[in-house]
Design an enzyme around this catalytic site. Structure first.
Site, PDB file in Angstrom:
ATOM      1  N   ALA A  86       7.347   1.005  -1.973  1.00  0.00           N
ATOM      2  CA  ALA A  86       8.259   1.036  -0.827  1.00  0.00           C
ATOM      3  C   ALA A  86       7.766   0.103   0.278  1.00  0.00           C
ATOM      4  CB  ALA A  86       8.402   2.464  -0.305  1.00  0.00           C
ATOM      5  N   THR A 144      -6.946 -11.617  -2.394  1.00  0.00           N
ATOM      6  CA  THR A 144      -6.943 -11.541  -0.929  1.00  0.00           C
ATOM      7  C   THR A 144      -8.320 -11.087  -0.448  1.00  0.00           C
ATOM      8  OG1 THR A 144      -6.129  -9.258  -0.782  1.00  0.00           O
ATOM      9  CG2 THR A 144      -4.460 -11.001  -0.900  1.00  0.00           C
ATOM     10  N   THR A 175      -3.963  -1.469   7.963  1.00  0.00           N
ATOM     11  CA  THR A 175      -3.209  -0.741   6.939  1.00  0.00           C
ATOM     12  C   THR A 175      -1.912  -1.482   6.623  1.00  0.00           C
ATOM     13  OG1 THR A 175      -3.973   1.229   8.077  1.00  0.00           O
ATOM     14  CG2 THR A 175      -2.406   1.560   6.279  1.00  0.00           C
ATOM     15  N   ASP A 202       0.242  -5.269   1.487  1.00  0.00           N
ATOM     16  CA  ASP A 202       1.639  -5.147   1.051  1.00  0.00           C
ATOM     17  C   ASP A 202       2.543  -6.093   1.843  1.00  0.00           C
ATOM     18  OD1 ASP A 202       1.070  -3.261  -0.906  1.00  0.00           O
ATOM     19  OD2 ASP A 202       1.220  -1.596   0.507  1.00  0.00           O
TER      20      ASP A 202
END
Ligand code: ATP
Length: 295
Positions: free
Chosen positions: A43, A213, A242, A246
């Site tokens: 998500a 990364t 955080t 993503d």
């Protein structure tokens, strides 16, 4: 027009309790604050890609509980196509997170509905048809990830795998992956090589392109048969990292789906990730296309 991207993966409700010191077994402590934050790597990557400018379809599952309703609504609010998000009997995925005063955290993930995504379902092929990139992670069962990668590959999508949480990668998955995108810890766990350059070389023996990364040190990018390239991070004052990974992945996929060359896509992703580390939270910190372009 915006490129089409699909994300196949997890969606969780993160339940975060902030305490001075985490309780020992059998102990009760008083917390300072509580937050309920939509998450899950799948998500999060979907939200990052949507904010970075793609038309995104999400394939996954939520439970038939209140969290399932909230998680679906959150994706819809970001303009994400959710006809591939199934509601299944039982609980939604939940991450129970305890954050201590010094920032150290401990996490219990209960997969719930994410654990039911073991295969492609009716309608998934239609959703994958015509997408430029397909994003995959490992927070749902391997059999489903393999099926999605295979379908994406055969439909001509660029398949991008974030191998998190790190685990052995079966050859039938690797043969359908175009780009693998681990952080340096995942790269080391998968290859057994602590040195990022060696890990990158080992990854390129299994897939055509790899991005490792390295947090504030940026990324190491490699393509089979070419010299590795280091793309630096954009210097910012970090507030909360955080979701940086993503955000990076979602933005990278959008740029690639728009036809940018790998280095241009990596620089675009580095800007998006840097913007996200300047703000609190995961999905709440992800920058919009206008913010990335203006940065
Ligand atoms: P997370 O688990 O925190 O979401 P990750 O471990 O998957 O992240 P990292 O390697 O930490 O991934 O970070 C991904 C990218 O985000 C980096 O390559 C970099 O571009 C950007 N980034 C991370 N930390 C910083 C930072 N302190 N300053 C600037 N950019 C950063």
């Amino acid at each position: 027009s915006a490129p089409r991207i699909a994300v196949f993966g997890s969606v969780n409700m993160d339940l975060v309790a902030y305490v001075d010191v985490a309780p020992a077994s059998g102990e009760t402590v008083q917390g300072r604050e509580f937050r309920q934050i939509p998450g899950g790597k799948g998500a999060n990557q979907a939200v990052a890609a949507a904010r970075a400018g793609a038309e995104v379809a999400f394939l996954g599952a939520v439970g038939d509980d209140a969290f399932g309703v909230q998680l679906r609504t959150t994706l819809v609010d970001h303009g994400i196509e959710v006809s591939g998000l199934r509601t299944v009997a039982g609980t939604s995925g939940v991450a129970h997170i305890v954050v201590e005063g010094d920032g150290a955290n401990s996490i219990i993930v209960v997969p719930g509905a994410n654990g039911t995504v073991t295969a492609l379902r009716e309608g998934d092929i239609q959703l994958l048809d015509g997408v430029r990139a397909l994003l995959l992670q490992l927070e749902t069962p391997m059999s489903g990830v393999v099926a999605a990668a295979r379908a994406g590959r055969s439909l001509g999508a660029t398949t991008v795998l974030t191998p998190a949480p790190a685990r052995p990668l079966p050859p039938e998955l690797l043969e359908c992956v175009d780009v693998i995108l681990p952080n340096q810890h995942e790269a080391a766990a998968i290859t057994g090589q602590d040195d990022p350059e060696r890990a990158l070389a080992a990854l390129l023996e299994t897939v055509p392109e790899a991005v490792v990364t390295l947090g504030a040190d940026g990324v190491l990018y490699g393509r089979r048969g070419a010299d590795p390239v280091r793309v630096p991070a954009v210097r910012v004052e970090p507030v909360d990292t955080t979701g940086a990974g993503d955000t990076f992945c979602g933005a990278f996929a959008v740029a690639r789906a728009e036809g940018r060359d790998p280095e241009t896509a990596l620089r675009f992703a580095a800007k998006a990730a840097a913007l996200s580390v300047r703000r609190h939270g995961a999905s709440t910190s992800m920058p919009t296309r206008a913010e990335i372009d203006a940065f």
